[in-house]
Design an enzyme around this catalytic site. Structure first.
Site, PDB file in Angstrom:
ATOM      1  N   ASP A 175      -3.012  -4.544  -5.226  1.00  0.00           N
ATOM      2  CA  ASP A 175      -3.194  -5.419  -4.534  1.00  0.00           C
ATOM      3  C   ASP A 175      -4.101  -6.936  -5.171  1.00  0.00           C
ATOM      4  OD1 ASP A 175      -2.125  -5.050  -1.886  1.00  0.00           O
ATOM      5  OD2 ASP A 175      -3.080  -3.811  -0.449  1.00  0.00           O
ATOM      6  N   GLN A 193      -4.263   1.666   0.923  1.00  0.00           N
ATOM      7  CA  GLN A 193      -3.620   0.671   2.943  1.00  0.00           C
ATOM      8  C   GLN A 193      -4.719   0.783   3.661  1.00  0.00           C
ATOM      9  OE1 GLN A 193      -0.399   0.103   3.437  1.00  0.00           O
ATOM     10  NE2 GLN A 193      -1.302  -1.099   4.844  1.00  0.00           N
ATOM     11  N   LYS A 195       7.380   0.337   2.609  1.00  0.00           N
ATOM     12  CA  LYS A 195       7.361  -0.027   0.596  1.00  0.00           C
ATOM     13  C   LYS A 195       7.673   1.150   0.034  1.00  0.00           C
ATOM     14  CE  LYS A 195       2.777  -1.777   2.173  1.00  0.00           C
ATOM     15  NZ  LYS A 195       1.396  -1.637   1.989  1.00  0.00           N
TER      16      LYS A 195
END
Length: 269
Positions: free
Chosen positions: A114, A91, A47
């Protein structure tokens, strides 16, 4: 036909770069990592690399697993209040001692790139404009970029996680597909998957989907990624199925690049 997520990522990245160049300042994505999951380290590095390649700033905050919830809440609160930060992700997976939902809910929904806060999940379920979870958005983009018709199609999804299975089911339902979601308790899995126009597997069980699970002319999307003997493998037995179906994604190089692309498309949005 093999659908290359990497090729689509490269193509759409050019549009992202153009959008970022027109902004008054670079968007900033913050990644909060808790604990030391080995796969998470790999995903985070990917990322960061991609973000920098398109002109986006990426800040990585690594917290040890003995950190307290109160500290995490305060940290994310500070990020919420910083106008330069446009996206925040935690994460996953988290160490087992943490309440994942409680931590996700600390994120301002407008910065939840997200798409996992209750606000964004609610918008997804009700068909409102919101942040679509990155993997679900990536699969949708992959299908659309490949010219695959979703409206009216029967989509069978194997896997019911909120992050992928359920979110993706709702995304496809919102685009007028007929959706069946299967899971570990589903009986006669082969019978159901072989009826699909679009078959998507997201279980993380290597080789779960074999030639007996598919029919000729299907579109097969492999979301599963598992590290085995130093390499990534998917849920789908690619060798036996690729000769039978119309479209198939590889692992690696299929959904993975699309997930990273979609995350940054959410950040820019």
């Amino acid at each position: 036909m093999i659908i290359s997520g990497k090729e689509i990522q490269v193509r759409r990245s050019k549009k992202l770069i153009q959008k970022i160049e027109k902004l008054s300042h670079k968007p900033v994505l913050v990644i909060v990592q808790i604990g030391n999951n080995k796969e998470s380290k790999v995903y985070i590095s990917q990322k960061i690399k991609f973000g920098h390649s398109i002109g986006c700033e990426v800040e990585h905050y690594h917290l040890e697993s003995d950190v307290t919830f109160d500290f995490i809440k305060k940290l994310i609160g500070d990020f919420n209040a910083d106008d330069d930060i446009r996206g925040i992700i935690v994460q996953l997976p988290l160490p087992k001692k943490f309440d994942q939902s409680a931590i996700i809910e600390c994120i301002d929904p407008s910065k939840d790139v997200d798409g996992l806060t209750s606000t964004n999940i609610h918008k997804l379920v009700t068909g409102e404009e919101g942040m679509i979870p990155a993997t679900a958005r990536g699969v949708l983009t992959l299908l659309e970029e490949s010219g695959i018709k979703i409206s009216g199609a029967h989509a069978v999804i194997v896997g019911r996680s909120v992050l992928v299975g359920r979110s993706l089911g709702q995304v496809l339902l919102n685009r007028d597909a007929t959706v069946t979601i299967c899971h570990s308790k589903t009986k006669n899995l082969e019978k159901i998957t072989s009826q699909a126009d679009i078959l998507i597997s997201a279980t993380g069980i290597p080789g779960l989907i074999t030639a007996k699970h598919v029919k000729r002319g299907q579109i097969v999307i492999d979301v599963g990624t598992t590290a085995m003997d130093g390499r990534l493998v998917g849920d789908v037995d690619f060798a036996s199925i690729s000769k039978k179906v119309a479209y198939i994604t590889p692992v690696p190089g299929g959904v993975g690049p699309m997930t990273i692309l979609s995350l940054f498309e959410n950040v820019v949005k």
